[in-house]
Each structure stands twice: as structure tokens, then as C-alpha cells.
Scaffold this motif. Structure first.
Motif, short mmCIF file in Angstrom:
data_model
loop_
_atom_site.label_atom_id
_atom_site.label_comp_id
_atom_site.label_asym_id
_atom_site.label_seq_id
_atom_site.Cartn_x
_atom_site.Cartn_y
_atom_site.Cartn_z
N ASP A 203 0.85 -1.19 0.00
CA ASP A 203 0.00 0.00 0.00
C ASP A 203 0.89 1.24 0.00
O ASP A 203 1.49 1.59 1.02
CB ASP A 203 -0.91 -0.01 1.23
CG ASP A 203 -1.84 1.19 1.30
OD1 ASP A 203 -1.73 2.09 0.43
OD2 ASP A 203 -2.65 1.24 2.24
N LYS A 205 0.22 4.21 0.12
CA LYS A 205 -0.23 5.30 1.00
C LYS A 205 0.07 5.02 2.46
O LYS A 205 -0.04 5.92 3.29
CB LYS A 205 -1.73 5.53 0.80
CG LYS A 205 -2.09 6.05 -0.60
CD LYS A 205 -3.58 6.30 -0.72
CE LYS A 205 -3.93 6.83 -2.10
NZ LYS A 205 -5.40 7.09 -2.23
N SER A 229 4.75 12.58 -0.95
CA SER A 229 4.82 11.38 -0.13
C SER A 229 6.25 11.17 0.37
O SER A 229 7.21 11.42 -0.37
CB SER A 229 4.39 10.14 -0.94
OG SER A 229 4.66 8.95 -0.21
#
Length: 382
Positions: A203, A205, A229
Motif C-alpha cells: 500500500d 499510501k 509522499s
């Protein structure tokens, strides 16, 4: 200050190699597998390789009597800072005499399982700001904070209040990651484990199962592969070693589960496969390791680059591995040293030229009580 919160259940993975837990179920061979003799990266100029066989000499024991040592940060004047995972303290070791002075205890550390006070790093501008960075586990997460080190204060009171620059990294009883290091680009890199929740690794995120790249203030670093990010690479299980070679390429060591531990060459944005692949998967979607070991031979923690090779400390394997490099490939089979001589090996750090600092890990709850307290060794390597 950046506060990034990661979600996801914290599950314990069965059959975890991690810091040397249960017996591996995959494979009977104890030898490394899959390295390429004399290989060079396609389309790149030939790079020199060190000799296929190396050597390790233990020069001396720098200090003894350490309790659950984890991170190690050499100071510019030559002394060493070492963290205690379970006691939550940072200690200064006189490199010449071995004398230990406790700087202080890091507030908020909540040691449990593989969590606690883990990696240390000095600010890239330490000469002027005297900031020490630490990765540690709290009651709610793993986080990174920086603290002013004031040598003029009394022992035990030399650490300033923590300035948390990054939080929300998932925590667990296992796989907390913990290694931090400033790269040649003066950005802060951190290995974040997936805490046994394997879904976190894929993932993009989530923060677990990643290598993160941050500014010294804790913001996502400029040039990261994913917009806004901190994630630099993903698909990791539990990265605990970070090092750069003489061409400023990043390398990372990683715990496998039942079959293969890994040494990886890290490319920004690449997927390193966990949990879909353990070890070499020969699948174009995932970045294969350049070397792999059965889990009872390695359970790798810290790594360092010196003399043309990556040197990798093994916990369960109780040995120091030498992986000679040519470019981004292993130029010969890995070679093991110090097998069983000092027990579990946690951290290895360059000491300049052909020297390394090596930290043992017999007091982490998985060592052999008869081997005594932990120590720092000075090594000469070739």
C-alpha cells in the motif's frame, strides 16, 4: 513538523525470521543463493571489483557491558553514541578508553518486543547545530525526533527535549524497522517495518513496509518518486540496514519470513515484492535482491560499505557477511566471518578506511545468557 498517520491493523506474522524468532520452514541449504559471478549492470561501464575473498581481523574490544544496544552514531571527534533499545537511553563511549557516559533518557520511548529506542543519526550540520536524530517506538506509533546534545550539562541531563519531526509510522511487537541514516544528499532515510501486517507493504499510501526519505525537518524530500509522499521504495518486510557505496547508491538489508533474507540495491519508486515475493521472484513487477540467504544464516540487521564490499551483520546467523560488489551486482559469492564467535550481531558502521565498528546483540532477549553483556568491536576488513 510533519505528522503523518498510517492506518492498518497490527498483526503478528507466523514463522517470522525477524530478529531471530522461530525456525525457518523453507529450504535445507544454508548457503547463499543466486549471486552472479562477475556480473555487471547492463549498459553500464565496467566497474572494478574487490578480491573475491576478503578478511576480517578483530583489532580490539572498544567497550563492554552494554544493554540491548541498537543504533550507533560516530561523533566527529571519534567517540561513539549508542542507543539502548530497552532502557531508552543514549550513551557516549570514549573510543580510546571505552568509558561510558549516559547522555540521558529519551522521553516517550515504550519498549516492547522488537520496539524501543532504535536507530541514531547525527544531523548533516551537526558541527553547528549538535542535533542527534533518533527513531523510537511510543505507546501509539514509531516516530523520529531530534534532540540537542549539550556536552556542557551534567551526565544524564545532556539531551534536550525531543522535537518530533515525523510520526505515525505503524508499530508492533515485531517489524518496527528502525534504521535511520542521512544520505549523501543530506536527506534522512528510514527503514519502516510492516509490523506483521503484510498488506501495508504494497500500500503506497501506508508508511509500513517502506524506505522513507525526508528532509531534516521531516517533510517529504524533494525528488521523491510519489507526489507529496515520504515513500521512497515499497514492498519491504522489515528493512534494518541502510548504506551507500562509493558511487552514492543506496543498499538495504531485509528480513525474510521462512525462506530468504535479502540484500537489495534500492531504486526510487521500485517495488521489492513483499508479501508477493520472498527473495528472488524473477518477476518484472518486483525488484529482485542481489543476494539472498536462508533465514537461519542471516536475519540481517545493520550494513556498512567499506573496501568495495557491503558488510552485513547477522542476528540469528551470528556472523558478519561480506558481499563484494561490482556496480549494482555481487561480484562473487558472499563470505561469512566471525561465525558464532560473538553471538548475535546488530549494527555495523564505517570507522574510516578499512575499519568498521561492530555492535553485538546478546541482551535483546534472544541471545545466549552465557555470552555476557554486549560490546562494541573495532574491525579491520579487506
Amino acid at each position: 513538523m510533519t505528522a503523518v498517520l498510517a492506518t492498518g491493523a497490527l498483526l503478528l506474522a507466523a514463522g517470522c525470521s525477524s530478529d531471530g524468532g522461530g525456525e525457518p520452514t523453507g529450504g535445507k541449504s544454508a548457503s547463499p543463493s543466486g549471486t552472479k559471478q562477475g556480473a555487471t549492470p547492463s549498459g553500464k561501464a565496467q566497474e572494478d571489483a574487490p578480491p573475491a575473498k576478503g578478511s576480517v581481523k578483530v583489532v580490539r574490544t572498544v567497550t563492554e557491558g552494554l544493554k540491548s544496544p541498537w543504533g550507533l552514531a560516530p561523533l566527529p571527534e571519534g567517540d561513539l553514541l549508542v542507543s539502548s533499545r530497552d532502557e531508552g537511553t543514549i550513551t557516549r563511549v570514549d573510543e580510546r578508553t571505552g568509558k561510558k557516559t549516559v547522555l540521558g533518557e529519551v522521553p516517550g520511548v515504550a519498549p516492547a518486543g522488537e520496539g524501543g529506542l532504535l536507530g541514531l543519526a547525527l544531523s548533516p550540520t551537526y558541527a553547528t547545530d549538535h542535533m542527534v536524530y533518533a527513531y523510537f517506538t511510543t505507546e501509539s506509533d514509531n516516530r523520529i525526533a531530534r534532540m540537542l546534545y549539550d556536552e556542557k550539562k551534567p551526565p544524564g541531563e545532556q539531551l534536550g527535549a525531543p522535537d518530533t519531526i515525523f510520526k505515525g509510522i505503524p508499530k508492533g511487537m515485531i517489524h518496527n524497522g528502525g534504521r535511520i541514516a542521512f544520505g549523501p544528499d543530506k536527506m534522512l532515510y528510514a527503514g519502516a517495518g510492516e509490523t506483521g501486517d503484510t498488506g501495508l507493504a504494497q500500500d503506497k499510501k501506508a508508511l509500513g513496509g517502506k524506505i522513507l526519505r525526508l528532509t531534516p525537518e521531516g517533510e517529504p524530500a524533494p525528488g521523491n518518486p510519489f507526489d507529496d509522499s515520504p515513500v521512497y521504495s515499497y514492498g519491504h518486510r522489515n528493512v534494518q540496514g541502510l548504506a551507500w557505496d562509493d558511487k552514492q547508491r543506496l543498499w538495504a538489508s531485509e528480513f525474510g519470513q521462512d525462506t530468504w533474507d535479502e540484500l537489495n540495491q534500492i531504486k526510487p519508486g521500485d517495488n521489492y515484492g513483499w508479501p508477493e515475493v520472498e527473495g528472488k521472484g524473477n518477476d518484472a513487477k518486483y525488484h529482485d535482491p542481489i543476494a539472498q540467504w536462508h533465514t537461519n544464516d542471516a536475519s540481517p540487521s545493520g550494513i556498512a560499505y567499506a573496501e568495495g564490499s557491503i558488510w552485513m551483520a547477522g542476528l540469528r546467523g551470528e556472523r558478519l557477511w561480506r558481499i563484494p560488489l561490482r556496480g549494482t551486482e555481487a561480484s562473487a559469492d558472499p563470505q561469512a566471518f566471525l561465525k558464532g564467535r560473538y553471538g548475535r550481531l546488530r549494527t555495523v558502521v564505517p570507522a574510516g578506511g578499512d575499519k568498521l565498528w561492530l555492535v553485538t546483540s546478546e541482551t535483546d532477549g534472544r541471545g545466549s545468557p552465557g555470552n555476557g553483556d554486549d560490546r562494541i568491536l573495532e574491525l579491520e576488513v579487506k
